[in-house]
Design a protein around this motif. Structure first.
Motif, PDB file in Angstrom:
ATOM      1  N   ILE A 198       0.856  -1.186   0.000  1.00 19.83           N
ATOM      2  CA  ILE A 198       0.000   0.000   0.000  1.00 19.83           C
ATOM      3  C   ILE A 198       0.892   1.235   0.000  1.00 19.83           C
ATOM      4  CG2 ILE A 198      -1.815   1.232   1.239  1.00 19.83           C
ATOM      5  CD1 ILE A 198      -2.647  -1.403   2.475  1.00 19.83           C
ATOM      6  N   PRO A 199       0.651   2.213  -0.845  1.00 25.00           N
ATOM      7  CA  PRO A 199       1.500   3.415  -0.880  1.00 25.00           C
ATOM      8  C   PRO A 199       1.508   4.138   0.466  1.00 25.00           C
ATOM      9  CG  PRO A 199       0.099   3.308  -2.822  1.00 25.00           C
ATOM     10  CD  PRO A 199      -0.377   2.223  -1.911  1.00 25.00           C
ATOM     11  N   GLY A 200       2.693   4.512   0.917  1.00 23.44           N
ATOM     12  CA  GLY A 200       2.838   5.274   2.145  1.00 23.44           C
ATOM     13  C   GLY A 200       3.173   4.453   3.368  1.00 23.44           C
ATOM     14  N   ILE A 201       3.151   3.116   3.287  1.00 23.10           N
ATOM     15  CA  ILE A 201       3.402   2.258   4.444  1.00 23.10           C
ATOM     16  C   ILE A 201       4.774   1.610   4.282  1.00 23.10           C
ATOM     17  CG2 ILE A 201       2.597   0.282   5.781  1.00 23.10           C
ATOM     18  CD1 ILE A 201      -0.182   0.837   4.963  1.00 23.10           C
ATOM     19  N   ASP A 202       5.655   1.823   5.261  1.00 20.91           N
ATOM     20  CA  ASP A 202       6.966   1.194   5.249  1.00 20.91           C
ATOM     21  C   ASP A 202       6.969  -0.003   6.193  1.00 20.91           C
ATOM     22  OD1 ASP A 202       6.744   2.533   7.596  1.00 20.91           O
ATOM     23  OD2 ASP A 202       8.690   3.525   7.509  1.00 20.91           O
ATOM     24  N   ARG A 203       8.136  -0.556   6.443  1.00 20.85           N
ATOM     25  CA  ARG A 203       8.217  -1.786   7.232  1.00 20.85           C
ATOM     26  C   ARG A 203       7.834  -1.552   8.688  1.00 20.85           C
ATOM     27  NH1 ARG A 203      13.935  -4.780   7.845  1.00 20.85           N
ATOM     28  NH2 ARG A 203      14.344  -2.717   8.737  1.00 20.85           N
ATOM     29  N   ILE A 204       8.374  -0.498   9.305  1.00 18.58           N
ATOM     30  CA  ILE A 204       8.054  -0.220  10.704  1.00 18.58           C
ATOM     31  C   ILE A 204       6.582   0.181  10.850  1.00 18.58           C
ATOM     32  CG2 ILE A 204       8.588   1.254  12.672  1.00 18.58           C
ATOM     33  CD1 ILE A 204      10.718  -0.799  12.045  1.00 18.58           C
ATOM     34  N   GLY A 205       6.078   0.967   9.909  1.00 20.23           N
ATOM     35  CA  GLY A 205       4.672   1.356   9.961  1.00 20.23           C
ATOM     36  C   GLY A 205       3.743   0.161   9.838  1.00 20.23           C
ATOM     37  N   ALA A 206       4.091  -0.779   8.951  1.00 23.08           N
ATOM     38  CA  ALA A 206       3.280  -1.981   8.807  1.00 23.08           C
ATOM     39  C   ALA A 206       3.316  -2.822  10.076  1.00 23.08           C
ATOM     40  CB  ALA A 206       3.770  -2.794   7.612  1.00 23.08           C
ATOM     41  N   ALA A 207       4.487  -2.908  10.713  1.00 21.01           N
ATOM     42  CA  ALA A 207       4.586  -3.679  11.945  1.00 21.01           C
ATOM     43  C   ALA A 207       3.756  -3.050  13.070  1.00 21.01           C
ATOM     44  CB  ALA A 207       6.053  -3.793  12.366  1.00 21.01           C
ATOM     45  N   MET A 208       3.818  -1.745  13.219  1.00 20.50           N
ATOM     46  CA  MET A 208       3.041  -1.072  14.257  1.00 20.50           C
ATOM     47  C   MET A 208       1.546  -1.192  14.011  1.00 20.50           C
ATOM     48  SD  MET A 208       5.398   2.341  14.762  1.00 20.50           S
ATOM     49  CE  MET A 208       4.362   2.979  16.080  1.00 20.50           C
ATOM     50  N   LEU A 209       1.146  -1.116  12.745  1.00 23.44           N
ATOM     51  CA  LEU A 209      -0.276  -1.276  12.430  1.00 23.44           C
ATOM     52  C   LEU A 209      -0.738  -2.698  12.696  1.00 23.44           C
ATOM     53  CD1 LEU A 209      -2.846   0.019  11.273  1.00 23.44           C
ATOM     54  CD2 LEU A 209      -2.055  -0.643   9.006  1.00 23.44           C
ATOM     55  N   LEU A 210       0.108  -3.667  12.382  1.00 24.21           N
ATOM     56  CA  LEU A 210      -0.247  -5.067  12.606  1.00 24.21           C
ATOM     57  C   LEU A 210      -0.362  -5.372  14.098  1.00 24.21           C
ATOM     58  CD1 LEU A 210      -0.775  -7.501  10.785  1.00 24.21           C
ATOM     59  CD2 LEU A 210       1.582  -8.209  11.163  1.00 24.21           C
ATOM     60  N   VAL A 211       0.469  -4.741  14.910  1.00 19.97           N
ATOM     61  CA  VAL A 211       0.388  -4.936  16.356  1.00 19.97           C
ATOM     62  C   VAL A 211      -0.924  -4.380  16.907  1.00 19.97           C
ATOM     63  CG1 VAL A 211       1.399  -4.196  18.548  1.00 19.97           C
ATOM     64  CG2 VAL A 211       2.864  -5.035  16.727  1.00 19.97           C
ATOM     65  N   GLU A 212      -1.394  -3.283  16.344  1.00 19.78           N
ATOM     66  CA  GLU A 212      -2.603  -2.640  16.859  1.00 19.78           C
ATOM     67  C   GLU A 212      -3.881  -3.351  16.427  1.00 19.78           C
ATOM     68  OE1 GLU A 212      -2.925  -0.228  18.970  1.00 19.78           O
ATOM     69  OE2 GLU A 212      -0.779   0.227  19.178  1.00 19.78           O
ATOM     70  N   ILE A 213      -3.965  -3.796  15.179  1.00 18.30           N
ATOM     71  CA  ILE A 213      -5.229  -4.340  14.675  1.00 18.30           C
ATOM     72  C   ILE A 213      -5.180  -5.855  14.483  1.00 18.30           C
ATOM     73  CG2 ILE A 213      -5.750  -2.167  13.519  1.00 18.30           C
ATOM     74  CD1 ILE A 213      -5.034  -3.465  10.879  1.00 18.30           C
ATOM     75  N   SER A 214      -4.004  -6.497  14.646  1.00 22.30           N
ATOM     76  CA  SER A 214      -3.840  -7.935  14.504  1.00 22.30           C
ATOM     77  C   SER A 214      -4.109  -8.369  13.052  1.00 22.30           C
ATOM     78  CB  SER A 214      -4.761  -8.670  15.478  1.00 22.30           C
ATOM     79  OG  SER A 214      -4.583 -10.071  15.366  1.00 22.30           O
ATOM     80  N   THR A 215      -4.110  -9.667  12.821  1.00 21.11           N
ATOM     81  CA  THR A 215      -4.341 -10.197  11.479  1.00 21.11           C
ATOM     82  C   THR A 215      -5.735 -10.776  11.311  1.00 21.11           C
ATOM     83  OG1 THR A 215      -3.422 -12.339  12.178  1.00 21.11           O
ATOM     84  CG2 THR A 215      -1.906 -10.745  11.188  1.00 21.11           C
ATOM     85  N   ASP A 216      -6.494 -10.900  12.391  1.00 22.30           N
ATOM     86  CA  ASP A 216      -7.841 -11.464  12.334  1.00 22.30           C
ATOM     87  C   ASP A 216      -8.838 -10.327  12.107  1.00 22.30           C
ATOM     88  OD1 ASP A 216     -10.057 -13.016  12.449  1.00 22.30           O
ATOM     89  OD2 ASP A 216      -9.971 -13.400  14.614  1.00 22.30           O
ATOM     90  N   MET A 217      -9.280 -10.177  10.874  1.00 30.48           N
ATOM     91  CA  MET A 217     -10.217  -9.107  10.539  1.00 30.48           C
ATOM     92  C   MET A 217     -11.674  -9.498  10.772  1.00 30.48           C
ATOM     93  SD  MET A 217      -8.388  -6.490   9.556  1.00 30.48           S
ATOM     94  CE  MET A 217      -7.319  -6.972  10.916  1.00 30.48           C
TER      95      MET A 217
END
Length: 367
Positions: A198-217
């Motif tokens: 996704i444009p605008g998301i780097d590796r650290i940003g993706a990791a922080m977002l994944l920690v907050e919302i998890s992978t179970d949608m």
């Protein structure tokens, strides 16, 4: 017949008595004298003396004060009658009208700027410090004037060294925290790689977002509910057909901060988000346009969802090409195929590039 009128008479009565409008009556009531005033515009003093201009320009260059702050200082200590437009013309005349033009270094923590600061702390000669200029656009003369050590004493050097050590220690701690976070998310590497498409998301940003919302949608149900939980949905305050405030509500502040950073980064890329941001910024302004970029959905026809379609196609050809006797046998076969597929670590050779997706499917990326 003459009518005696007192000073507090109604404006309508006075206007009828003298044959003028009520607005004229109100205007003359506020005056203390009866004579006509001058018709020339009353302008404040817009010209500073040469000595005052030198002081103003020096303050602008050394303190980097904005125009309004510099105007307050000038009125307080130099000339109380100076106007804002006159001060702005004075700054432009001396070539210091824009603060951006005065900044010799765009990032004080960059490689070249950090190297020159360290050389200055170590007490090296000025010509050696300027040799570390690198690719900075500022000239050697301007940098030499800014790095002049005439007033940089040993006490200043000691304090600057302590501050530099403190900054580097904090940077090292942040780097260790990032490495620890990424090490703990090794099991979710496919999800991290997918988020980085996704444009605008780097590796650290993706990791922080994944920690907050998890992978179970499934806990959210849909992208719209996730956006509502974060608190970036536009408000829907409508009563009797009249729309009122549409401000966002309080949600997850950490995820909202991440999404705002992603939106600001995506607005500076060459993708559909930039075009959408430019069109929204004209009508809504910068901040509302950033929130509008945050509130986007994952489209059904987006190119990154083709990965799932490819895997389903491979599953149909390699595993589901025969009749299965029972549901349990089907589940065992699919699990065995999945383990073998993951062990092979097969990748997809994309023919449809990222640039082609931005050009042809740009209208699907932003709502």
């Amino acid at each position: 017949m003459l009518i005696a009128l007192h000073k507090n008479a109604r404006a309508s009565v006075l206007a009828q008595r003298f044959g003028i409008t009520e607005q004229t009556v109100y205007k003359w009531k506020k005056r203390e004298v009866f004579g006509d005033r001058s018709h020339t515009a009353h302008r404040l003093q817009t010209v500073l003396t040469p000595a005052q201009e030198v002081i103003v320009v020096h303050l602008r260059r050394t303190l980097m004060l904005p125009l309004d702050d510099l105007l307050a200082v000038t009125r307080e200590f130099l000339s109380p009658d100076v106007s804002r437009s006159g001060l702005d013309r004075c700054l432009r005349r001396h070539g210091v009208g824009s603060l951006g033009a005065l900044k010799l270094v765009s990032d004080i923590h960059g490689h070249s700027a950090r190297g020159m600061i360290k050389s200055l702390i170590e007490g090296r000669p000025l010509h050696e410090i300027l040799d570390g200029k690198g690719r900075l656009r500022a000239s050697r003369e301007a940098l030499g004037e800014a790095l002049s050590t005439e007033q940089f004493s040993a006490d200043h050097r000691f304090v600057a060294g302590e501050i530099m050590q403190h900054i580097e220690q904090i940077e090292q701690r942040i780097q260790r925290m990032d490495e620890y976070l990424l090490q703990g998310l090794q099991a979710y590497k496919p999800q991290l790689n997918l988020l980085q498409t996704i444009p605008g998301i780097d590796r650290i940003g993706a990791a922080m977002l994944l920690v907050e919302i998890s992978t179970d949608m499934t806990v959210f149900g849909s992208a719209e509910r996730l956006a509502s939980w974060v608190g970036i949905c536009p408000g829907n305050n409508e009563s009797a057909g009249k729309r009122k405030s549409g401000r966002i509500r309080r949600g997850n502040a950490w995820v909202r901060r991440l999404l705002c950073e992603f939106a600001q980064a995506a607005a500076r890329t060459r993708c559909a988000f930039k075009a959408k941001f430019d069109s929204l910024a004209i009508r809504k302004g910068y901040k509302k346009s950033i929130i509008a970029l945050d509130f986007h959905y994952t489209p059904k026809h987006a190119s990154w969802l083709n990965m799932a379609e490819v895997e389903i196609s491979v599953l149909s050809r390699q595993c589901l090409d025969r009749r299965m006797g029972s549901r349990e046998f089907l589940r065992d076969e699919v699990d065995a195929w999945q383990q073998a597929r993951n062990a092979q670590r097969r990748t997809i050779e994309w023919k449809f590039t990222r640039q082609d997706a931005d050009e042809k499917l740009g209208r699907h990326y932003v709502s």
